[in-house]
Design a protein around this motif. Structure first.
Motif, PDB file in Angstrom:
ATOM      1  N   VAL A  29       0.857  -1.185   0.000  1.00  0.00           N
ATOM      2  CA  VAL A  29       0.000   0.000   0.000  1.00  0.00           C
ATOM      3  C   VAL A  29       0.890   1.231   0.000  1.00  0.00           C
ATOM      4  O   VAL A  29       1.796   1.351   0.822  1.00  0.00           O
ATOM      5  N   ARG A  30       0.614   2.133  -0.947  1.00  0.00           N
ATOM      6  CA  ARG A  30       1.291   3.425  -0.943  1.00  0.00           C
ATOM      7  C   ARG A  30       0.468   4.365  -0.074  1.00  0.00           C
ATOM      8  O   ARG A  30      -0.698   4.635  -0.362  1.00  0.00           O
ATOM      9  N   LEU A  31       1.072   4.827   1.001  1.00  0.00           N
ATOM     10  CA  LEU A  31       0.397   5.769   1.895  1.00  0.00           C
ATOM     11  C   LEU A  31       0.263   7.126   1.209  1.00  0.00           C
ATOM     12  O   LEU A  31       1.099   7.493   0.380  1.00  0.00           O
ATOM     13  N   SER A  35      -2.603  13.293   4.675  1.00  0.00           N
ATOM     14  CA  SER A  35      -3.432  12.311   5.379  1.00  0.00           C
ATOM     15  C   SER A  35      -4.897  12.318   4.962  1.00  0.00           C
ATOM     16  O   SER A  35      -5.577  11.311   5.087  1.00  0.00           O
ATOM     17  N   GLY A  39      -5.047   6.375   0.017  1.00  0.00           N
ATOM     18  CA  GLY A  39      -3.881   5.575  -0.319  1.00  0.00           C
ATOM     19  C   GLY A  39      -4.261   4.637  -1.454  1.00  0.00           C
ATOM     20  O   GLY A  39      -5.411   4.635  -1.923  1.00  0.00           O
ATOM     21  N   LEU A 107      -7.733   6.464   5.484  1.00  0.00           N
ATOM     22  CA  LEU A 107      -6.753   5.679   6.243  1.00  0.00           C
ATOM     23  C   LEU A 107      -6.371   6.447   7.510  1.00  0.00           C
ATOM     24  O   LEU A 107      -6.350   7.682   7.513  1.00  0.00           O
ATOM     25  N   LEU A 111      -0.883   5.368  10.571  1.00  0.00           N
ATOM     26  CA  LEU A 111      -0.172   4.353   9.801  1.00  0.00           C
ATOM     27  C   LEU A 111       1.170   4.893   9.338  1.00  0.00           C
ATOM     28  O   LEU A 111       1.289   6.050   8.934  1.00  0.00           O
ATOM     29  N   ARG A 112       2.199   4.039   9.380  1.00  0.00           N
ATOM     30  CA  ARG A 112       3.559   4.435   9.017  1.00  0.00           C
ATOM     31  C   ARG A 112       4.176   3.428   8.051  1.00  0.00           C
ATOM     32  O   ARG A 112       3.910   2.220   8.140  1.00  0.00           O
ATOM     33  N   ALA A 113       5.027   3.950   7.166  1.00  0.00           N
ATOM     34  CA  ALA A 113       5.778   3.088   6.250  1.00  0.00           C
ATOM     35  C   ALA A 113       6.552   2.052   7.056  1.00  0.00           C
ATOM     36  O   ALA A 113       7.069   2.351   8.128  1.00  0.00           O
ATOM     37  N   LEU A 135       3.152  -1.419   4.140  1.00  0.00           N
ATOM     38  CA  LEU A 135       2.916   0.014   3.978  1.00  0.00           C
ATOM     39  C   LEU A 135       4.197   0.683   3.484  1.00  0.00           C
ATOM     40  O   LEU A 135       5.271   0.480   4.058  1.00  0.00           O
ATOM     41  N   ALA A 137       6.000   4.443   1.923  1.00  0.00           N
ATOM     42  CA  ALA A 137       5.898   5.898   1.932  1.00  0.00           C
ATOM     43  C   ALA A 137       5.446   6.422   0.579  1.00  0.00           C
ATOM     44  O   ALA A 137       5.627   5.752  -0.445  1.00  0.00           O
TER      45      ALA A 137
END
Length: 142
Positions: A29-31, A35, A39, A107, A111-113, A135, A137
């Motif tokens: 998943v590309r965040l 925000s 995504g 999302l 959530l973090r890479a 996940l 970035a």
């Protein structure tokens, strides 16, 4: 020695009889960079012994999800929602940047890479596949 050869021949014959299994791999998943933006999820679907269609993808990490596809039309890239995606028997269908993908709306900003989220794929044949997606970035491909 003959029995060993017979066992090996039988094993090879049985391996050839295995049916292709519906499966999903390489999920990520590309965040979003911001925000409040969605995504995008990408993965590869391996078709099983019979054709089916991917109907939906869901995740507890997203409020809403949609199947989408990017296309080149009249010199411009366009994005449109998809009702479903055909998965031919034994074929590989890639969901990748610039093509088919899943939009993940709302999302969590937490959530973090480097983390993972669950994805659940629902198919027309009644099967579901649950996977963990890595996940990444914004702008990170691999």
């Amino acid at each position: 020695m003959r029995s060993l050869v017979a066992v090996m021949v039988a094993a090879v014959a049985l391996a050839g009889c295995e049916q292709a299994q519906l499966g999903v791999e390489d999920a990520w998943v590309r965040l979003p960079a911001v925000s409040s933006r969605p995504g995008a999820a990408y993965f590869t679907v391996k078709g099983g012994a019979d054709a089916t269609s991917l109907l939906a993808v869901s995740s507890p990490a997203a409020v809403r999800t949609e199947l989408h596809e990017m296309k080149h039309e009249n010199g411009m890239m366009t994005m449109s929602p998809l009702k479903d995606v055909a998965i031919p028997a034994g074929a590989t269908v890639k969901f990748e940047p610039g093509g088919k993908h899943v939009m993940l709306y709302d999302l969590s900003p937490e959530l973090r890479a480097g983390g993972k989220i669950p994805l659940r794929l629902a198919f027309a044949n009644g099967k579901t596949v649950e996977i963990e997606a890595e996940l990444r970035a914004p702008g990170q491909e691999k």
